[in-house]
Enzyme design. Structure first.
Site, PDB file in Angstrom:
ATOM      1  N   LYS A  13       0.769  -0.863  -0.017  1.00 16.52           N
ATOM      2  CA  LYS A  13       0.062   0.315  -0.096  1.00 16.52           C
ATOM      3  C   LYS A  13       0.798   1.371  -0.107  1.00 16.52           C
ATOM      4  CE  LYS A  13       0.707   1.429   4.227  1.00 16.52           C
ATOM      5  NZ  LYS A  13       1.669   2.300   5.244  1.00 16.52           N
ATOM      6  N   ASP A 142      -2.793  -1.324   9.973  1.00 18.22           N
ATOM      7  CA  ASP A 142      -3.266  -0.932   8.317  1.00 18.22           C
ATOM      8  C   ASP A 142      -3.672  -2.406   8.422  1.00 18.22           C
ATOM      9  OD1 ASP A 142      -1.169   1.141   8.887  1.00 18.22           O
ATOM     10  OD2 ASP A 142       0.884  -0.086   7.375  1.00 18.22           O
TER      11      ASP A 142
END
Ligand code: C5P
Length: 298
Positions: A13, A142
Site C-alpha cells: 500500500k 494497516d
C-alpha cells in the site's frame, strides 16, 4: 477439508497523504490517511501438512529482518489457532517477499491480512468482514485496510475506513533509499504540539479528488516527513529528484523509507525512472482495486 495448496497475493500500500491528528491514551495516534493498494506484492502459498502440527514459514526473495516467530504471518496463525479444525494437522507456508521490509509499504501487514483470509478459506470458517477486521487490527493498524484494499480514507489508528471507487488511471514511481525505518520511533519523535493538522481531509474532498487523480488540486502531505527528513537527508534529495521529474505529488509512504511520485500514466512514471533509477532503486507501480486476494497473482 481441502488439501490443495492455496496461493494468496498480498499487495503493498501507499499512503497518499498522512496527517497525525492526536496522541491517544493507548499510546497510538489518531491518523487521517488515504490508503491505496498497488500492483507490487508478496505471494504466500499455504499447504496442509498431514500429521504435522502448528505453522512452518519458509521465506524466499527479499530479506526479512527480526525473529521468524515475530513475523506477522506466524502471529496471524497464532491468533487464528482457536478456530483451527481439530483434525487439520500442520501448515506449511511459503512466503515470496517482494515488498521491501521497513519501507512504509505495509508488506508485513499485507502478509498478515493474506494469512487471515487464507486460514478463513482453508478452515472453512466463514468469518464475516467485521470479525476478520477485529483480528486484523490486533496484528497492526494497516491490516484491516489490506483485507479489502483499493482506495480508502483511514481514520482512528487506520481501521475506521471509508472506501471509494478504485482508481482507473494514474501511476506511481517508488524510490527506495536503501535502508529500513522502524515505525514506532518515528511516531514517538513527532512533536504533536507543533502540528496544526494542516492536511486534514474530508470524505467529500477525497471523493472529489480521486476521479481527477493525480491532479494537483488536492495537497497531499505526509506529516511523518517532519521526523524522517531531518534524520535522513537523502529523503530530501529523492523528493527533489521526483519533483524535477514532474511528479504531480511527491510523498513519503507511511513512516518511510519509500518515497514516491504520482504521474498521470505508467509511461511518465517509467520516463522518470530512467533518470532517478541511475542513483536509487526504483519500481513503477499502478493502483490495484483490491487487497489481499486468494488464488490470484497479477
Ligand atoms: O499498528 P502497528 O503495529 O503497525 O504500529 C507500529 C507502531 O507505530 C506502534 O507501536 C505505534 O508506536 C505507532 N503507531 C501509532 N499510531 C498509529 C499507528 C502506529 O502511534 N495509528
Amino acid at each position: 477439508m481441502s488439501a490443495a495448496p492455496l496461493t494468496v497475493f498480498a499487495p503493498a500500500k501507499l499512503n497518499l497523504g498522512l496527517e497525525v491528528v492526536r496522541l491517544r491514551r493507548d499510546g497510538y495516534h489518531d491518523l487521517e490517511t488515504i490508503f491505496q493498494t498497488i500492483d507490487l506484492g508478496d505471494t504466500l502459498t499455504f499447504r496442509r501438512e498431514e500429521g504435522g502440527y502448528g505453522a512452518k514459514l519458509n521465506c524466499t526473495g527479499l530479506p526479512i529482518p527480526g525473529e521468524k516467530e515475530d513475523n506477522l504471518v506466524l502471529r496471524a496463525c497464532r491468533i487464528m489457532e482457536k478456530y483451527r479444525p481439530p483434525a487439520w494437522g500442520g501448515l506449511d507456508i511459503q512466503l515470496e517477499k517482494r515488498i521491501p521490509a521497513g519501507s512504509g509499504l505495509g508488506g508485513a501487514s499485507s502478509d498478515a491480512a493474506a494469512t487471515l483470509l487464507a486460514l478463513d478459506r482453508l478452515w472453512r470458517l466463514g468469518l464475516d468482514h467485521e470479525e476478520l477486521s477485529d483480528l486484523a487490527l490486533r496484528l497492526g493498524s494497516d491490516v484491516p485496510f489490506l483485507l479489502k484494499g483499493g482506495v480508502a480514507l483511514g481514520r482512528g489508528r487506520g481501521e475506521i475506513l471509508d472506501f471509494f471507487t478504485p482508481l482507473s488511471k494514474g501511476a506511481f514511481l517508488l524510490v527506495f533509499p536503501g535502508f529500513a525505518i522502524e515505525t514506532g520511533p518515528v511516531f514517538r519523535q513527532l512533536k504533536m504540539g507543533l502540528t496544526s493538522n494542516a492536511y486534514r481531509v474530508s470524505v467529500e474532498q477525497v471523493r472529489a479528488f480521486l476521479p481527477r487523480f493525480p491532479s494537483d488540486r488536492m495537497i497531499l502531505k505526509n506529516r511523518l516527513e517532519d521526523v524522517v527528513f531531518p534524520a535522513h537527508p537523502v529523503m530530501g534529495e529523492i523528493a527533489a529528484a521526483l519533483e524535477d521529474s514532474e511528479a504531480v505529488h511527491t510523498l513519503m509512504s507511511g513512516s518511510g523509507s519509500t518515497m514516491f511520485g504520482t504521474y498521470p500514466d505508467r509511461a511518465s512514471a517509467q520516463k522518470a525512472a530512467l533518470e532517478i533509477g541511475v542513483k536509487w532503486e526504483t519500481h513503477v507501480a499502478g493502483p490495484l482495486p483490491h487487497g489481499a486476494r486468494l488464488g490470484w497473482t497479477p
